[in-house]
Design an enzyme around this catalytic site. Structure first.
Site, PDB file in Angstrom:
ATOM      1  N   SER A  40      64.000  33.927  41.702  1.00 47.67           N
ATOM      2  CA  SER A  40      62.886  34.737  42.700  1.00 47.67           C
ATOM      3  C   SER A  40      61.638  34.169  42.233  1.00 47.67           C
ATOM      4  O   SER A  40      60.827  34.280  41.423  1.00 47.67           O
ATOM      5  CB  SER A  40      62.936  36.138  42.431  1.00 47.67           C
ATOM      6  OG  SER A  40      61.955  36.811  43.363  1.00 47.67           O
ATOM      7  N   GLY A  43      58.838  34.784  44.347  1.00 45.18           N
ATOM      8  CA  GLY A  43      57.669  35.656  44.985  1.00 45.18           C
ATOM      9  C   GLY A  43      57.643  35.275  46.694  1.00 45.18           C
ATOM     10  O   GLY A  43      58.808  35.281  47.237  1.00 45.18           O
ATOM     11  N   GLY A  52      60.129  32.599  48.192  1.00 52.50           N
ATOM     12  CA  GLY A  52      61.549  32.946  48.459  1.00 52.50           C
ATOM     13  C   GLY A  52      62.243  32.785  47.206  1.00 52.50           C
ATOM     14  O   GLY A  52      61.761  32.994  46.085  1.00 52.50           O
ATOM     15  N   GLY A 102      62.616  42.543  44.628  1.00 56.47           N
ATOM     16  CA  GLY A 102      63.632  41.746  43.769  1.00 56.47           C
ATOM     17  C   GLY A 102      64.923  42.382  43.550  1.00 56.47           C
ATOM     18  O   GLY A 102      65.951  41.746  43.704  1.00 56.47           O
ATOM     19  N   ASP A 103      64.876  43.576  43.789  1.00 52.33           N
ATOM     20  CA  ASP A 103      66.227  44.575  43.609  1.00 52.33           C
ATOM     21  C   ASP A 103      67.118  44.397  44.963  1.00 52.33           C
ATOM     22  O   ASP A 103      68.290  44.279  44.965  1.00 52.33           O
ATOM     23  CB  ASP A 103      65.902  45.945  43.432  1.00 52.33           C
ATOM     24  CG  ASP A 103      65.468  46.220  41.926  1.00 52.33           C
ATOM     25  OD1 ASP A 103      65.685  45.376  40.975  1.00 52.33           O
ATOM     26  OD2 ASP A 103      64.584  47.075  41.948  1.00 52.33           O
TER      27      ASP A 103
END
Length: 314
Positions: free
Chosen positions: A222, A224, A227, A253-254
């Protein structure tokens, strides 16, 4: 059925104040609370997408009862949490209303460590976990470890799942991530900081490929606002949102993890899985409530995520 594991569950409490000042008394303008911990956040998004999800981990004390009561009220989420003697932790966020929600670093976060887990409680959890595996299609191991749980716990749980032919996604950090990767999970989903800590490299592509060499079958990093970067046995891809998304990234993120799991059980191609994950992540940033996702934004973003394949195979 998807299984999410949150060993360090929490009750997330958010206070809003007019202006946060050190060493001062504050009147709280609003309070919200909900079940927290990465795996519970993932489960909530999966349930909203229409998947059946079982959640397991530890819960204890009055805080734990509140977490379970709220989980019971969530359609599509089944509770298989293991009771412990210590109290479930609380995470407290204090939002300064003068800063707004678009700068989440201006929120003050207080995270309790979690209950002390005894050897008997850890053993009881492993029994529950092993018993759940025959009925699930994929398992996600998410978040931090509470005190008392061995640092190699995720590596042990990965090996147990692999022996049951259940694919495993790992989303953690630090030493539990390092040991977990060595146990050869099917997928790890670190952010840029976690990836750099694991590999020593701050160049995303190099670091992602190094994480694969350390044992992970697939690594989805990830990045941020930039993408996701995926390095898989079939090649590597970059997936980016249509524009820089402004808002609160709490839980983004989850949501990306939920998108990857959803795509796996729906047997999507890697570009389709990454598209779903990026759209969910961006829709979470845009949501008015931290950690939720904006369904209309998600539906609209699905057609606008860009996925490009790198020329050189991983």
């Amino acid at each position: 059925m998807i299984l999410t594991v949150t060993l360090n569950t929490a009750l997330d409490i958010t206070y809003r104040v007019r202006e946060l000042r050190p060493y001062a008394s504050h009147r709280v303008t609003s309070v919200t609370e909900r079940p927290g911990g990465k795996g519970l956040n993932v489960a909530r998004v999966l349930a909203a997408l229409g998947h059946e999800v079982t959640v397991t981990g530890f819960t204890g004390g009055p805080t734990g009862r509140t977490v379970q009561e709220q989980l019971t009220a969530t359609p599509g989420v089944l509770d298989a949490l293991v009771p412990v003697s210590g109290p479930t932790r609380r995470t407290i966020a204090v939002i300064d209303e003068t800063a707004g929600d678009t700068r989440p670093t201006d929120a003050t976060q207080l995270n309790e460590p979690g209950p002390q887990i005894t050897p008997a409680e850890w053993s009881a959890f492993q029994d529950v976990y092993e018993g759940l595996l025959p009925s699930v299609s994929v398992v996600a191991l998410c978040g931090s470890l509470p005190p008392g749980v061995p640092v190699g716990a995720y590596a042990q749980l990965i090996r147990t799942a692999r022996s049951a032919d259940v694919p495993v996604l790992l989303d953690t950090s630090g030493e539990p991530l390092r040991r977990g990767v060595a146990a050869r999970p099917d997928l790890v989903k670190p952010n840029a900081g976690e990836l750099a800590e694991l590999t020593g490299s701050h160049e995303p592509l190099q670091a992602t490929q190094d994480a694969r060499r350390r044992g992970a079958r697939t690594v989805v990093a990830s990045l941020g606002v930039d993408g996701l970067l995926a390095v898989t046995p079939d090649g590597r891809w970059r997936a980016t949102p249509p524009a820089r998304i402004r808002g609160n990234p709490t839980g983004a993120g989850d949501s990306a993890v939920a998108g990857l799991l959803s795509g796996l059980v729906d047997r999507l191609t890697w570009p389709e899985r990454l598209t779903r994950a990026v759209a969910l992540s961006a829709a979470t940033v845009l949501a008015p409530v931290a950690g939720e996702f904006d369904r209309a934004a998600y539906d609209e973003l699905l057609g606008r995520v860009t996925v490009t394949r790198e020329a050189t195979a991983a």
